[in-house]
Design a protein around this motif. Structure first.
Motif, short mmCIF file in Angstrom:
data_model
loop_
_atom_site.label_atom_id
_atom_site.label_comp_id
_atom_site.label_asym_id
_atom_site.label_seq_id
_atom_site.Cartn_x
_atom_site.Cartn_y
_atom_site.Cartn_z
N ARG A 135 17.94 -25.65 68.70
CA ARG A 135 18.76 -24.70 68.16
C ARG A 135 19.82 -25.15 67.08
O ARG A 135 20.27 -24.63 66.25
N THR A 136 20.48 -26.60 67.42
CA THR A 136 21.49 -27.08 66.40
C THR A 136 20.82 -27.90 65.24
O THR A 136 21.65 -27.81 64.18
N LEU A 137 19.55 -28.37 65.25
CA LEU A 137 19.16 -29.14 64.35
C LEU A 137 18.77 -28.46 62.87
O LEU A 137 19.35 -29.07 61.68
N PRO A 138 18.57 -27.24 62.81
CA PRO A 138 18.49 -26.57 61.52
C PRO A 138 19.95 -26.31 60.90
O PRO A 138 19.86 -26.06 59.88
N HIS A 139 21.05 -26.51 61.82
CA HIS A 139 22.18 -26.20 60.96
C HIS A 139 23.24 -27.44 61.40
O HIS A 139 24.31 -27.43 61.48
N MET A 140 22.60 -28.52 61.03
CA MET A 140 23.25 -29.74 61.22
C MET A 140 23.47 -30.70 60.11
O MET A 140 22.50 -30.80 59.26
N LEU A 141 24.44 -31.38 59.92
CA LEU A 141 24.65 -32.40 58.82
C LEU A 141 25.14 -33.81 59.32
O LEU A 141 26.21 -33.68 60.02
N VAL A 142 24.64 -34.88 58.78
CA VAL A 142 25.15 -36.13 59.24
C VAL A 142 26.12 -36.75 58.03
O VAL A 142 25.52 -36.80 56.95
#
Length: 519
Positions: free
Chosen positions: A130-137
């Motif tokens: 759920r979070t990986l498509p909307h995450m930035l490192v």
């Protein structure tokens, strides 16, 4: 009769209030659900790695600053707290539109300073389908310590790779989809002036996306205002700054990462870069990110823009192929960082095999990290002089000698001087002629006194008398009397009172000289 009528013609049931409530609920529920889903804020996540609690707060300030006027938006209500003192920190930010009236999205920021495997179990729950498509490192670097950058990047990339390998299959499928989306983003040849080429994709170049992570990556180099201090205090020149930029761009090209330099007074394009990477679009038209690799304190490299050819243009002689190849070896997680059989990296094995990992690293002659650190030296460590620093005529850094070596050399010099003094003293002693007893005892002291304060004088009856001259006259008189021939006399000789007076005077003046020399 009446009963049969009632039975044959049953009355119609009148609707009660409960039925009316059910009908209203069926009408309003879909409408409310649609309105609720329309008002639901898009949720975005930032995983901020590196830095300290202070520099992380500076990053949050820069991220919330409007690039057009360098002002932070007004706080509406209670300001969210920042918990980043221990282990994994957390805070959030609301992204407002241009008028600061509507909220476009909510950013959840997870902050971690130490690249230790002991903290990776805290991050893993936030990496899910759920979070990986909307995450930035985001990896934070500091211009106060540019010589540590490549080592810090290597450690964080290793942590991310080991963390990704430990995810479940559903999360890995999402990461594969992210890689395809990120590689195609912004790679079409079309644009405002050429809409016909919108569907024509630009192929990947050499060294680009060789090591994808599945999560978009952004490297932020903070405190770019320290560049002038490095130039003024350490004698750095354009060669060093260009070398650092070429090295970073070559490494980040392999991960499809973006790069930006910031400073507290001028965050630059940081906010626009983060929002565009996360897909946060304002209600008004936003300016397109424009690359900048010429201003050394305002660098901006957008994702999917860089290439080996552009890196070579900055300065000739840089080995992009060699650095790119060695970096793939550097970021390969050591054995103690690879996931265990249960799909999770063993944090306990980190401490047990730390020495083994360091030994394996020392066996490699030249790595991407060691090449960088040989050129950009750490002034706090004992690195050898590099080619760039050896060419600097006005370099301010001086390699200091080891304290024990310096003291050993000084002991040898002192021993040589002592032997020379002893030899000179023996030669003087052999060449020295015998003198009278009373003169020999006062020769050294009187010489020292005469050298510093002149001859010994004193007042006798209002007359200045030179003691040395008086003693010399008495000695000459005694020597003259000793050379006179003796006259035979039958009578016994009695002591001459004048001769006794002369001896007393000589003893008196010699005592004065000795006392003055002793003082």
């Amino acid at each position: 009769m009446a009963n049969s009528f009632r039975n044959s013609n049953p009355p119609t049931r009148r609707p009660n209030s409960k039925d009316k409530d059910d009908e209203k609920e069926e009408i309003w529920k879909p409408m409310l659900d649609n309105i609720s889903s329309g008002k639901r804020l898009p949720e975005k996540s930032l995983l901020v790695l590196g830095g300290t609690s202070v520099t992380q707060r500076e990053f949050l300030e820069s991220l919330s600053t409007d690039p057009t006027n360098n002002r932070r938006p007004p706080d509406r209500g209670r300001k969210p707290p920042i918990a980043n003192q221990f282990a994994l920190g957390y805070t959030y930010q609301d992204v407002l539109d241009t008028d600061h009236e509507d909220t476009l999205a909510r950013l959840s920021l997870h902050l971690l300073s130490n690249p230790s495997l002991s903290f990776t179990p805290l991050i893993r729950p936030y990496l899910n389908p759920r979070t990986l498509p909307h995450m930035l490192v985001v990896i934070l670097l500091d211009w106060n310590h540019p010589w540590l950058w490549i080592r810090q990047l290597r450690d964080w990339i290793r942590v991310l790779r080991s963390l990704i390998l430990s995810l479940d299959d559903a999360s890995k499928e999402v990461l594969e989809e992210n890689i395809n989306t990120l590689q195609d983003k912004g790679r079409s040849m079309g644009g405002e002036g050429n809409p016909a080429m919108e569907n024509v994709k630009v192929p990947l170049g050499p060294g680009e996306w060789d090591e994808p992570l599945g999560i978009p990556l952004c490297v932020v180099c903070q405190n770019a205002d320290k560049i002038e201090s490095l130039e003024r205090e350490r004698g750095w020149k354009e060669e060093e700054f260009d070398f650092i930029l070429q090295y970073l761009r070559t490494i980040l090209l392999k991960h499809g990462s973006s790069l930006v330099y910031t400073m507290p007074t001028a965050p630059g394009s940081l906010r626009s870069l983060v929002h565009s990477t996360l897909g946060i679009k304002s209600l008004t038209k936003q300016e397109k990110l424009k690359h900048n690799v010429t201003d050394r304190d305002r660098v901006l490299v957008p994702p999917n823009w860089d290439s080996w050819a552009k890196i070579r243009i900055l300065r000739e002689g840089f080995d992009v192929e060699g650095v790119s190849e060695k970096w793939s070896v550097d970021i390969d997680p050591p054995r103690h960082m690879r996931p265990a059989a249960d799909g999770q990296a063993s944090a306990g094995a980190e401490e047990q095999t730390n020495g083994t990992a360091q030994h394996e690293e020392e066996e490699v002659d030249s790595t991407a990290t060691s090449i960088y650190e040989e050129t950009i030296r750490n002034p706090e460590s004992e690195f050898k002089l590099t080619r760039l620093h050896s060419r600097q005529a006005n370099g301010l850094e001086v390699a200091s000698q080891d304290a024990q070596e310096f003291l050993s050399e000084q002991v040898a010099i002192l021993e040589t001087l002592r032997r020379e003094d002893d030899q000179e003293a023996k030669v003087k002693a052999a060449q020295k002629a015998p003198e009278p007893i009373f003169r020999a005892r006062t020769d050294d002291s009187s010489g020292v006194v005469e050298e510093h304060i002149g001859p010994v004088q004193f007042n006798m009856g209002g007359i200045q008398v030179n003691a040395d001259e008086m003693v010399k006259r008495l000695q000459d008189r005694e020597a003259g009397r000793a050379n006179e021939p003796e006259t035979p006399s039958a009578e016994p000789t009695n002591p001459d009172p004048k001769e006794m007076d002369n001896e007393k005077l000589m003893s008196f003046f010699s005592g004065l000289i000795r006392k003055d020399a002793a003082k």
